[in-house]
Motif scaffolding. Structure first.
Motif, short mmCIF file in Angstrom:
data_model
loop_
_atom_site.label_atom_id
_atom_site.label_comp_id
_atom_site.label_asym_id
_atom_site.label_seq_id
_atom_site.Cartn_x
_atom_site.Cartn_y
_atom_site.Cartn_z
N SER A 110 0.83 -1.21 0.00
CA SER A 110 0.00 0.00 0.00
C SER A 110 0.87 1.26 0.00
O SER A 110 0.57 2.23 -0.70
CB SER A 110 -0.92 0.00 1.22
OG SER A 110 -1.82 -1.08 1.19
N CYS A 111 1.94 1.22 0.80
CA CYS A 111 2.85 2.36 0.86
C CYS A 111 3.50 2.61 -0.50
O CYS A 111 3.58 3.75 -0.96
CB CYS A 111 3.92 2.11 1.91
SG CYS A 111 5.22 3.36 1.99
N TYR A 113 2.42 1.74 -3.52
CA TYR A 113 1.44 2.25 -4.47
C TYR A 113 1.19 3.75 -4.25
O TYR A 113 1.09 4.52 -5.21
CB TYR A 113 0.12 1.49 -4.32
CG TYR A 113 0.12 0.10 -4.92
CD1 TYR A 113 0.63 -0.14 -6.20
CD2 TYR A 113 -0.42 -0.98 -4.23
CE1 TYR A 113 0.62 -1.41 -6.75
CE2 TYR A 113 -0.43 -2.25 -4.77
CZ TYR A 113 0.09 -2.46 -6.03
OH TYR A 113 0.07 -3.72 -6.58
N GLU A 114 1.11 4.14 -2.98
CA GLU A 114 0.85 5.55 -2.66
C GLU A 114 2.02 6.43 -3.07
O GLU A 114 1.83 7.50 -3.68
CB GLU A 114 0.59 5.70 -1.17
CG GLU A 114 0.28 7.13 -0.74
CD GLU A 114 0.01 7.25 0.74
OE1 GLU A 114 0.08 8.38 1.26
OE2 GLU A 114 -0.26 6.21 1.40
N ILE A 116 4.29 5.83 -5.35
CA ILE A 116 4.37 5.85 -6.81
C ILE A 116 3.31 6.80 -7.38
O ILE A 116 3.59 7.60 -8.28
CB ILE A 116 4.18 4.44 -7.38
CG1 ILE A 116 5.39 3.56 -7.02
CG2 ILE A 116 4.02 4.47 -8.90
CD1 ILE A 116 5.20 2.09 -7.30
N ALA A 117 2.09 6.72 -6.85
CA ALA A 117 1.01 7.59 -7.33
C ALA A 117 1.34 9.06 -7.10
O ALA A 117 0.97 9.92 -7.90
CB ALA A 117 -0.30 7.22 -6.64
N ASP A 118 2.04 9.35 -6.00
CA ASP A 118 2.41 10.73 -5.68
C ASP A 118 3.73 11.15 -6.32
O ASP A 118 4.26 12.22 -6.03
CB ASP A 118 2.51 10.90 -4.16
CG ASP A 118 1.15 10.81 -3.49
OD1 ASP A 118 0.14 10.99 -4.19
OD2 ASP A 118 1.11 10.55 -2.27
N ARG A 119 4.28 10.29 -7.17
CA ARG A 119 5.50 10.57 -7.95
C ARG A 119 6.72 10.82 -7.10
O ARG A 119 7.59 11.64 -7.42
CB ARG A 119 5.26 11.75 -8.90
CG ARG A 119 4.15 11.51 -9.92
CD ARG A 119 4.00 12.67 -10.87
NE ARG A 119 2.93 12.43 -11.84
CZ ARG A 119 3.06 11.72 -12.95
NH1 ARG A 119 4.22 11.15 -13.25
NH2 ARG A 119 2.03 11.56 -13.77
N HIS A 120 6.83 10.11 -5.98
CA HIS A 120 8.03 10.18 -5.17
C HIS A 120 9.10 9.28 -5.78
O HIS A 120 8.80 8.29 -6.45
CB HIS A 120 7.75 9.73 -3.74
CG HIS A 120 6.96 10.72 -2.94
ND1 HIS A 120 7.49 11.91 -2.52
CD2 HIS A 120 5.68 10.67 -2.48
CE1 HIS A 120 6.57 12.57 -1.83
NE2 HIS A 120 5.46 11.85 -1.80
#
Length: 226
Positions: A110-111, A113-114, A116-120
């Motif tokens: 989950s971490c 995915y989050e 990656i979605a926030d482009r970190h």
């Protein structure tokens, strides 16, 4: 309570297939190559060493991990890192921020995915068989399953600079900062000495509960105890 907390101490272009069943083969390959850029080592779950683009040697690793390595080699993706646990959980970082994994902790997924979605930019991913995990991203930011992690990183950063990466196994943890390290749990004195005496910029640390270790840099310099 997680075992690692109980042990807290204050403070590929080609693939080489292996028929042997001990770590001597892996070390012999490294000796033959005269360099090694990364490994994944365990006490009982198999070992991998790789050099160059994706050239590697492995022994006793899970079949599905070997298949993924073969597929990535065929696709000419550069393998950045492989994490492997004693019970066969694994994680591969490859290409530009790409990842594959098997049975990693649900909260870690989950971490990721989050983030990656926030482009970190994810710098380091590590986990063990007790559902402990750590992700280092961007400029030393960290997320983990450990409630005290922010305090540990804050203390370490005050002494040693920005957090660069982390590595854990079932019994110990190392946090690697710009100018030093923080050790928790079962980390051998041999490894601590090797890190203190290293004459190169350490960018990879892998170690096992029984004391085997590998440290290396991006140029293929390394120190190994297996």
């Amino acid at each position: 309570m997680k075992r690692i907390l109980l042990l807290f101490v204050v403070a590929f272009t080609s693939i080489v297939f292996c028929n042997a069943r001990n770590r001597f083969y892996i070390k012999n390959c490294i000796d033959k190559w005269e360099t090694c850029r990364n490994v994944a080592i365990t006490d009982k779950g198999g070992d991998i060493a790789f050099v160059g683009t994706n050239k590697c040697a492995y022994d006793r690793i899970p079949t599905n991990l070997a298949k993924q390595i073969d597929n990535l080699n065929d696709s000419a993706y550069y393998i950045n890192d492989i994490q492997l646990s004693e019970k066969g959980r694994w994680f591969i970082s490859y290409g530009d921020g790409l990842m594959r994994w098997h049975k990693i902790p649900a909260m870690l997924k989950s971490c990721l995915y989050e983030l990656i979605a926030d482009r970190h930019t994810i710098k380091s991913v590590t986990f063990n068989d007790h559902s402990d995990w750590i992700v280092v991203y961007d400029n030393g930011q960290v997320r983990s399953s450990f409630s005290r992690m922010e305090d540990w990183v804050k203390d370490g950063s005050a002494k040693h600079g920005t957090l660069r990466f982390a590595q854990i196994n079932n019994e110990g943890m190392i946090l690697a900062f710009e100018r030093g390290y923080m050790y928790l749990g079962n980390v051998s004195q041999k490894l601590k000495d090797a890190l203190r005496e290293a004459t190169f910029d350490v960018t990879v640390i892998k170690f096992t509960p029984e004391g085997a270790y590998f440290i290396g840099d991006q140029k293929g310099n390394s120190a190994i105890y297996m």
